[in-house]
Every structure is written in structure tokens, then in C-alpha cells.
Design an enzyme around this catalytic site. Structure first.
Site, mmCIF file in Angstrom:
data_model
loop_
_atom_site.group_PDB
_atom_site.id
_atom_site.type_symbol
_atom_site.label_atom_id
_atom_site.label_comp_id
_atom_site.label_asym_id
_atom_site.label_seq_id
_atom_site.Cartn_x
_atom_site.Cartn_y
_atom_site.Cartn_z
ATOM 1 N N LYS A 98 -9.185 0.442 -2.177
ATOM 2 C CA LYS A 98 -8.454 1.582 -1.612
ATOM 3 C C LYS A 98 -8.470 2.752 -2.596
ATOM 4 O O LYS A 98 -8.335 2.564 -3.810
ATOM 5 C CB LYS A 98 -7.021 1.122 -1.326
ATOM 6 C CG LYS A 98 -6.128 2.082 -0.576
ATOM 7 C CD LYS A 98 -4.805 1.383 -0.305
ATOM 8 C CE LYS A 98 -3.843 2.196 0.525
ATOM 9 N NZ LYS A 98 -2.612 1.419 0.829
ATOM 10 N N SER A 113 -1.480 1.262 5.426
ATOM 11 C CA SER A 113 -2.279 2.390 4.991
ATOM 12 C C SER A 113 -3.626 1.970 4.386
ATOM 13 O O SER A 113 -4.483 2.811 4.125
ATOM 14 C CB SER A 113 -1.499 3.209 3.955
ATOM 15 O OG SER A 113 -1.186 2.423 2.810
ATOM 16 N N SER A 124 1.262 -2.536 4.242
ATOM 17 C CA SER A 124 -0.054 -1.912 4.289
ATOM 18 C C SER A 124 -1.239 -2.831 4.012
ATOM 19 O O SER A 124 -2.387 -2.399 4.120
ATOM 20 C CB SER A 124 -0.102 -0.726 3.314
ATOM 21 O OG SER A 124 0.747 0.305 3.766
#
Length: 442
Positions: free
Chosen positions: A54, A131, A155
Site C-alpha cells: 500500500k 482503504s 482496511s
């Protein structure tokens, strides 16, 4: 702070793709920079495996954009690489690309107003979840063997559920968050996901190795490493003996989805109805909605403390929903959080005492499959509220949670979750690898 205008003519590209370099394989829109590659530093238990990360982790010489062009513009390249990533590289894994994220990690949808929405490989007409959206998509599409993300309010767990992955959120503090753009520090965790539960376990062996707090986990890890070549079901680890079902959590999914998950749960050894204990997590007059509300306030206060000054100075442009959440968080007052802090302490103590070292708690990961793209208004908010009621259980308690994929008759994945006691992370991963190895993700 302003709201992104979806009708503006300029189309922004992820920062490291300004040269137009996007890997041919990334038809899913998973990557910020699919060309960023760090080879393994040496051979180890993860040799031959690739991972994506990420776009919120420090990588020396790279600037993390956190899903927002203004964040990218106002921050310098990292001077070092995050310890969690170094541990993976030192264990033989190869980093292949940084992945998309919701803006500053403050959403569970995976929709980014600036950079677009990564395509959910198992349900292209539905959101990927966030996310850690790009990480989930990269793993689900088979672009990498596993992917690294973060989990503050769900997330890792939610995109794993929506994309049909195995996903793991560790005990809070069990994996170093150094070199990570924070959202809410007392809730932030480093998590990981994969289509293969055995790879999930292998990754956990590495990431948990340096941060084990419980002696029994340290001993289990040494056994695990010595037996690395063996099938996880052959590993000698202490089994769980107490199985709990959280009544309130099972009221949140649609009836058909809840029945399917319970049917799969009851197929597991020890989880037959006459061997499990159904419990009420909340106190009389209280609900999971109250837990979720407390989580939201406490998280919001930390977010405002962490990012309020930057927002005030830079006046960044946020997408719809994200802008409103940051504005709401900025209006919270620390003095008004006493009740929420007390609830959090009580929830944590209750669950720690209940689960101890031998207990597992089963809940649905999400209320159902991934919502369709473009869902807005009251329906979207109602689904998000139910999702947060489920994800706040591990969030408030700081306990480890694994989500495993179950497929509906129509092929859509839904997640089944298990929460363990403090620092039972490795045993939880071993248990899942033993019982779900044959559940190959589609």
C-alpha cells in the site's frame, strides 16, 4: 480544505505513473507504481514469493502519496524503508509495486476521487473495499503472491472479504508501524492478505517474529520455523478449545448470507452448535452501534490530532465523503471523549478475559458481499454503519482477526472471521491454515 470536483477537466494520474509507465498486467488499476521493484535481500522462508505494498509505507527514495495529490506534493521522499518491509525482503520476498489507497486511509470503499477505483477481480461491478484497495486487487488478481496494507477500522478485513481473500489484522502493536503514514495511532496495524492461506501463515511467521510478546507464541514460532517445509496441518501447536458466537454480530447480515456463513462455520471441528457458546457481547441497553460510535469518536480525535495541522496549512482537496469525515473529526473535542474511552477499556477487558489463550470468537467479516459501484446516499451509509459495527470489535479490543472467504451460490465472496486473544496471532494463522487449506480462492 476543499471537495474534489468530479467534473473538472484535469485527470490526475498516480504520482509515479506520470511518465506513463504502468505495467501491462495492471488492467485492474491496482498500482500506483507497478514498476517499483525491490529484490529480495537474501534467501529465506519467503523466497520465490512476490508482494505489493500500500502506498503509505516508507520506501527509501520514494514518496508515498497516501491516495491524495496534495499529500504527495507536500512531503519529501523517505530516507529509509519501513522495518516491516525490510523483514519481508530479508526473508526472501520480492517487492513488486506500490498500490492504490483511499485518501489518507479514511474509507472502507476503495473509491478514490483523484485516481479512480481499482477493479474488483472477482466482482468487477462492485467496489473492491478499502482503504487497502490496490493491495487487495493485486492479490486477488494474482499479480502478486501476497499484499501488505494497513488496518485501522477494517482496511484489511473488508477488502479481503469483498475480493475473496484471506486477510489478517494482527494484535495491535504486534507488527511494527514505524515508517507508516499514520491514521489513528492507537488503532493502526500492519496487515496482509493472500489468495493462499498458507502464504498468509508464512508471511505472519516473518512479520510477527520480532514483535512477539507472549512466551507461548515465541516457542510456537521456533517450532514453526524449524518445520517450515512441512504442511501447516502437521505443525505442533496448541489448539483452541473454546468457541464463541457473537449474537449481535450475526443479526447484521442478510438472512441468506448469515445462514451460509453459519453453515460453513458448523463444518469446522469444534464449531458444531452443541459445542459452541452463543454470547451477548454488549451490556443490557447497549448495542454494537454504540461500540461503533465510540470507535468513530476516538479514531476521529486521533486523526484530527495527527493530520489537523497539515489540513489547516495546506487546504488539501479531498473527495466526497472523505472531506466530510475530516471536517467532522476536526470539530471533535478531546474533553468529550471520556465516555468513549471508558467503553473502549471495558470492551477490551471483556474480550481479553473471555478469549484468553484458548478462545475464538466467530463473526461475519462484513454484512454481505461488496456493494455495487456508485452506491450512494442512505443505502451506502447504512451499509457502512453495519460494516463498522462488525469491524469495531477487533478495533476497540486490539485483538487479532482473520477473515476467510466463503462463496455464495452466485459466486460472490463473503467473509467469515475469527477473533483470537491477545498475541495468539501465530496460533490463529496456524489454525486457519490447518482448517482452510483446501479452500482455494477463485
Amino acid at each position: 480544505m476543499s471537495v474534489y470536483d468530479e467534473n473538472q477537466p484535469e485527470v490526475l494520474l498516480p504520482h509515479s505513473n506520470k511518465t506513463g509507465h504502468t505495467p501491462p498486467s495492471d488492467r485492474w488499476g491496482a498500482y500506483v507504481n507497478g514498476g517499483l521493484r525491490l529484490p529480495a535481500m537474501q534467501s529465506g522462508p519467503l523466497s520465490g514469493l512476490s508482494f505489493a505494498v500500500k502506498d503509505v509505507f516508507d520506501i527509501k527514495g520514494n514518496t508515498s502519496g497516501a491516495g491524495n495529490p496534495d499529500w504527495l506534493r507536500t512531503h519529501p521522499p523517505a530516507e529509509s524503508t519501513a522495518p516491516a518491509l525490510l523483514a519481508l525482503l530479508q526473508s526472501g520476498a520480492t517487492l513488486e509495486g506500490t498500490t492504490q489507497t483511499d485518501e489518507l486511509m479514511y474509507s472502507l470503499n476503495g473509491e478514490n476521487a483523484h485516481y479512480g477505483t481499482p477493479i474488483n477481480p472477482v466482482a468487477p461491478d462492485r467496489i473492491p473495499g478499502g482503504s487497502s484497495s490496490g493491495s487487495a486487487v493485486a492479490a486477488a488478481a494474482g499479480l502478486v503472491d501476497f499484499a501488505i496494507g494497513t488496518d485501522t477500522g477494517g482496511s484489511i478485513r473488508i477488502p479481503s472479504s469483498y475480493c475473496g481473500l484471506y486477510g489478517f489484522r494482527p494484535t495491535h502493536g504486534a507488527v511494527s508501524t514505524e515508517g507508516l503514514i499514520p491514521l489513528a495511532h492507537s488503532f493502526d496495524t500492519v496487515g496482509w492478505m493472500s489468495r493462499d492461506v498458507n502464504i498468509l501463515l508464512k508471511t505472519g511467521r516473518v512479520l510477527l517474529k520480532e514483535n512477539l510478546a507472549a512466551p507461548e507464541d515465541a516457542a510456537a514460532l521456533q517450532t514453526d520455523i524449524r518445520n517450515d517445509a512441512q504442511h501447516p496441518s502437521d505443525l505442533d501447536f496448541s489448539p483452541f478449545t473454546h468457541y464463541y458466537i457473537a449474537a449481535e454480530a450475526w443479526n447484521l447480515p442478510e438472512a441468506a448470507d448469515g445462514s451460509l456463513l453459519l453453515s460453513r462455520l458448523h463444518q469446522l471441528p469444534g464449531w458444531q452448535p452443541d459445542h459452541t457458546t452463543t454470547i451477548q457481547l454488549t451490556e443490557p441497553g447497549e448495542s454494537l452501534a454504540d461500540w461503533s460510535a465510540a470507535f468513530r469518536v476516538l479514531q476521529g480525535l486521533e486523526i484530527a490530532q495527527e493530520h489537523g495541522q497539515w489540513i489547516s496549512k495546506e487546504q488539501p482537496t479531498f473527495g466526497p465523503g472523505i472531506a466530510e469525515r475530516f471536517a467532522w473529526a476536526g470539530q471533535l473535542e478531546q474533553s468529550a471523549s471520556t465516555e468513549e474511552a471508558n467503553l473502549r477499556a471495558r470492551v477490551k477487558q471483556t474480550l481479553v478475559d473471555l478469549l484468553g489463550e484458548q478462545g475464538l470468537l466467530a463473526i461475519p467479516t462484513a454484512p454481505g458481499p461488496a456493494p455495487r459501484l456508485g452506491l450512494k446516499g442512505s443505502k451506502a451509509e447504512a451499509y457502512r454503519a453495519k460494516t463498522m459495527q462488525l469491524s469495531c470489535i477487533a478495533g476497540l479490543s486490539g485483538l487479532p482477526q482473520i477473515t476467510v472467504p466463503v462463496h455464495r451460490p452466485d459466486g460472490l465472496p463473503i467473509g467469515l472471521s475469527f477473533i483470537g486473544g491477545t498475541h495468539t496471532d501465530l496460533r490463529l494463522l496456524q489454525w486457519a491454515a490447518k482448517h482452510f487449506t483446501e479452500e482455494v480462492c477463485r
